[in-house]
Write a protein that holds these residues in place. Sequence first.
Motif, PDB file in Angstrom:
ATOM      1  N   GLN A   1      36.793  46.970  41.050  1.00  0.00           N
ATOM      2  CA  GLN A   1      37.995  47.206  40.232  1.00  0.00           C
ATOM      3  C   GLN A   1      37.881  48.514  39.448  1.00  0.00           C
ATOM      4  O   GLN A   1      38.761  49.362  39.496  1.00  0.00           O
ATOM      5  CB  GLN A   1      38.180  46.073  39.211  1.00  0.00           C
ATOM      6  CG  GLN A   1      38.586  44.741  39.755  1.00  0.00           C
ATOM      7  CD  GLN A   1      40.041  44.678  40.162  1.00  0.00           C
ATOM      8  OE1 GLN A   1      40.392  45.146  41.215  1.00  0.00           O
ATOM      9  NE2 GLN A   1      40.888  44.063  39.355  1.00  0.00           N
TER      10      GLN A   1
ATOM     11  N   VAL B   1      39.894  52.231  40.217  1.00  0.00           N
ATOM     12  CA  VAL B   1      40.876  52.811  39.286  1.00  0.00           C
ATOM     13  C   VAL B   1      40.388  54.171  38.784  1.00  0.00           C
ATOM     14  O   VAL B   1      41.107  55.168  38.859  1.00  0.00           O
ATOM     15  CB  VAL B   1      41.137  51.877  38.081  1.00  0.00           C
ATOM     16  CG1 VAL B   1      42.083  52.546  37.102  1.00  0.00           C
ATOM     17  CG2 VAL B   1      41.713  50.546  38.538  1.00  0.00           C
TER      18      VAL B   1
ATOM     19  N   PHE C   1      41.817  58.289  39.153  1.00  0.00           N
ATOM     20  CA  PHE C   1      42.188  59.244  38.099  1.00  0.00           C
ATOM     21  C   PHE C   1      41.622  60.634  38.442  1.00  0.00           C
ATOM     22  O   PHE C   1      42.234  61.650  38.189  1.00  0.00           O
ATOM     23  CB  PHE C   1      41.606  58.826  36.739  1.00  0.00           C
ATOM     24  CG  PHE C   1      42.249  57.592  36.149  1.00  0.00           C
ATOM     25  CD1 PHE C   1      43.427  57.061  36.686  1.00  0.00           C
ATOM     26  CD2 PHE C   1      41.678  56.965  35.041  1.00  0.00           C
ATOM     27  CE1 PHE C   1      44.012  55.927  36.130  1.00  0.00           C
ATOM     28  CE2 PHE C   1      42.272  55.822  34.487  1.00  0.00           C
ATOM     29  CZ  PHE C   1      43.438  55.312  35.040  1.00  0.00           C
TER      30      PHE C   1
ATOM     31  N   HIS D   1      44.378  44.994  43.432  1.00  0.00           N
ATOM     32  CA  HIS D   1      43.969  44.968  42.018  1.00  0.00           C
ATOM     33  C   HIS D   1      44.284  43.616  41.345  1.00  0.00           C
ATOM     34  O   HIS D   1      43.438  43.032  40.666  1.00  0.00           O
ATOM     35  CB  HIS D   1      44.651  46.112  41.256  1.00  0.00           C
ATOM     36  CG  HIS D   1      44.113  46.327  39.876  1.00  0.00           C
ATOM     37  ND1 HIS D   1      42.968  47.053  39.615  1.00  0.00           N
ATOM     38  CD2 HIS D   1      44.545  45.886  38.662  1.00  0.00           C
ATOM     39  CE1 HIS D   1      42.729  47.065  38.319  1.00  0.00           C
ATOM     40  NE2 HIS D   1      43.673  46.363  37.707  1.00  0.00           N
TER      41      HIS D   1
ATOM     42  N   VAL E   1      42.665  38.475  39.291  1.00  0.00           N
ATOM     43  CA  VAL E   1      42.900  37.051  39.036  1.00  0.00           C
ATOM     44  C   VAL E   1      41.708  36.230  39.562  1.00  0.00           C
ATOM     45  O   VAL E   1      41.303  35.238  38.930  1.00  0.00           O
ATOM     46  CB  VAL E   1      44.243  36.583  39.673  1.00  0.00           C
ATOM     47  CG1 VAL E   1      44.387  35.082  39.585  1.00  0.00           C
ATOM     48  CG2 VAL E   1      45.420  37.272  38.979  1.00  0.00           C
TER      49      VAL E   1
ATOM     50  N   GLY F   1      45.493  42.014  31.737  1.00  0.00           N
ATOM     51  CA  GLY F   1      46.227  42.587  32.880  1.00  0.00           C
ATOM     52  C   GLY F   1      47.320  41.644  33.352  1.00  0.00           C
ATOM     53  O   GLY F   1      48.460  42.058  33.622  1.00  0.00           O
TER      54      GLY F   1
ATOM     55  N   MET G   1      50.153  41.410  30.685  1.00  0.00           N
ATOM     56  CA  MET G   1      50.957  42.641  30.693  1.00  0.00           C
ATOM     57  C   MET G   1      51.906  42.642  31.890  1.00  0.00           C
ATOM     58  O   MET G   1      53.095  42.945  31.756  1.00  0.00           O
ATOM     59  CB  MET G   1      50.003  43.850  30.756  1.00  0.00           C
ATOM     60  CG  MET G   1      50.447  45.030  31.578  1.00  0.00           C
ATOM     61  SD  MET G   1      49.305  46.393  31.456  1.00  0.00           S
ATOM     62  CE  MET G   1      47.995  45.937  32.546  1.00  0.00           C
TER      63      MET G   1
ATOM     64  N   HIS H   1      44.338  46.658  27.794  1.00  0.00           N
ATOM     65  CA  HIS H   1      43.724  46.583  29.128  1.00  0.00           C
ATOM     66  C   HIS H   1      42.796  47.780  29.382  1.00  0.00           C
ATOM     67  O   HIS H   1      41.653  47.603  29.824  1.00  0.00           O
ATOM     68  CB  HIS H   1      44.841  46.506  30.183  1.00  0.00           C
ATOM     69  CG  HIS H   1      44.392  46.020  31.539  1.00  0.00           C
ATOM     70  ND1 HIS H   1      43.858  44.777  31.750  1.00  0.00           N
ATOM     71  CD2 HIS H   1      44.412  46.636  32.749  1.00  0.00           C
ATOM     72  CE1 HIS H   1      43.569  44.640  33.034  1.00  0.00           C
ATOM     73  NE2 HIS H   1      43.902  45.766  33.668  1.00  0.00           N
ATOM     74  N   GLY H   2      43.273  48.985  29.077  1.00  0.00           N
ATOM     75  CA  GLY H   2      42.471  50.189  29.289  1.00  0.00           C
ATOM     76  C   GLY H   2      41.262  50.228  28.363  1.00  0.00           C
ATOM     77  O   GLY H   2      40.154  50.584  28.774  1.00  0.00           O
TER      78      GLY H   2
ATOM     79  N   ALA I   1      38.632  48.015  29.548  1.00  0.00           N
ATOM     80  CA  ALA I   1      37.988  48.573  30.750  1.00  0.00           C
ATOM     81  C   ALA I   1      36.896  49.578  30.353  1.00  0.00           C
ATOM     82  O   ALA I   1      35.797  49.561  30.914  1.00  0.00           O
ATOM     83  CB  ALA I   1      39.029  49.252  31.634  1.00  0.00           C
TER      84      ALA I   1
END
Length: 178
Positions: free
Chosen positions: A27, A31, A35, A50, A55, A104, A107, A138-139, A142
């Motif tokens: 995950q 991500v 970026f 994702h 989940v 996540g 949201m 969430h960010g 992370a």
Amino acid sequence: MLKDSPQRYGSVTRALHWLIALLVIAQLTSVFSSFLWEHNVYSQLILPWHTTIGVSVLVVMALRTLWALSQLQQRPVHEGTLQRLAVWGHVLMYALLILMPLSGALMTWGSGYGIHVFGNAWFEGADAPWAAGFGKFHGTFAWLLSFMIMGHIVMAMYHHFGRRDDTLRRMLGRETPD
Ligand code: HEM
Ligand code: HEM
């Protein structure tokens, strides 16, 4: 052995540890690498999954927490201040591993998107600003989790190659002298 013992982690704990490690690293790296290099092949392969992977982490972490609680009395012993700090570090990681997918999912659901797991709609989307607001965290979760995991891996290597003790071996399932 399925169950943990004071000398080593049993096969259930080890399977849960390495499964979650694999899913969470997939995950985060998929991500963060997107970026740095937009549309890279690795991210394009994993990002469509994702929600499903996230989940799955949530469901497996719920089971892992119950399992860990059932094994608390017979897990490898952590004595001394530093070792007790390590246990609190693990507790914090458990919390983040639950909050990460939960934020996540809230949201996504609260912003009106359904939650689809392995192609099946588990929840229809809703207009719930309170839930959508969890996206703010969430960010942050992370990044926090990424730093904890890096520290965790460095410590595992230090135990193995620096102190030459059995910390890593007992999570790999190798026999250790009692
Ligand atoms: C182990 C579980 C998870 C990890 C490690 C993870 C990781 C991440 C990361 C690193 C980002 C980028 C954050 C940023 O923009 O700084 C992200 C974004 C996102 N995640 Fe997750 N996630 C997980 C679970 C979930 C779940 C279960 C869902 C939905 C059901 C989800 C939905 C999203 C969405 C919609 C975004 C884009 C948000 C935005 O652009 O603001 N994630 N995730
Ligand atoms: C190459 C990667 C990894 C290595 C070498 C590693 C190694 C270890 C070792 C040796 C232990 C036992 C520590 C002790 O008994 O004090 C452990 C426990 C733990 N690790 Fe990792 N780990 C890795 C990746 C991860 C990742 C990615 C996560 C989180 C997603 C994680 C979460 C945990 C947790 C929560 C524990 C506490 C014990 C449990 O309930 O399973 N580890 N790890």
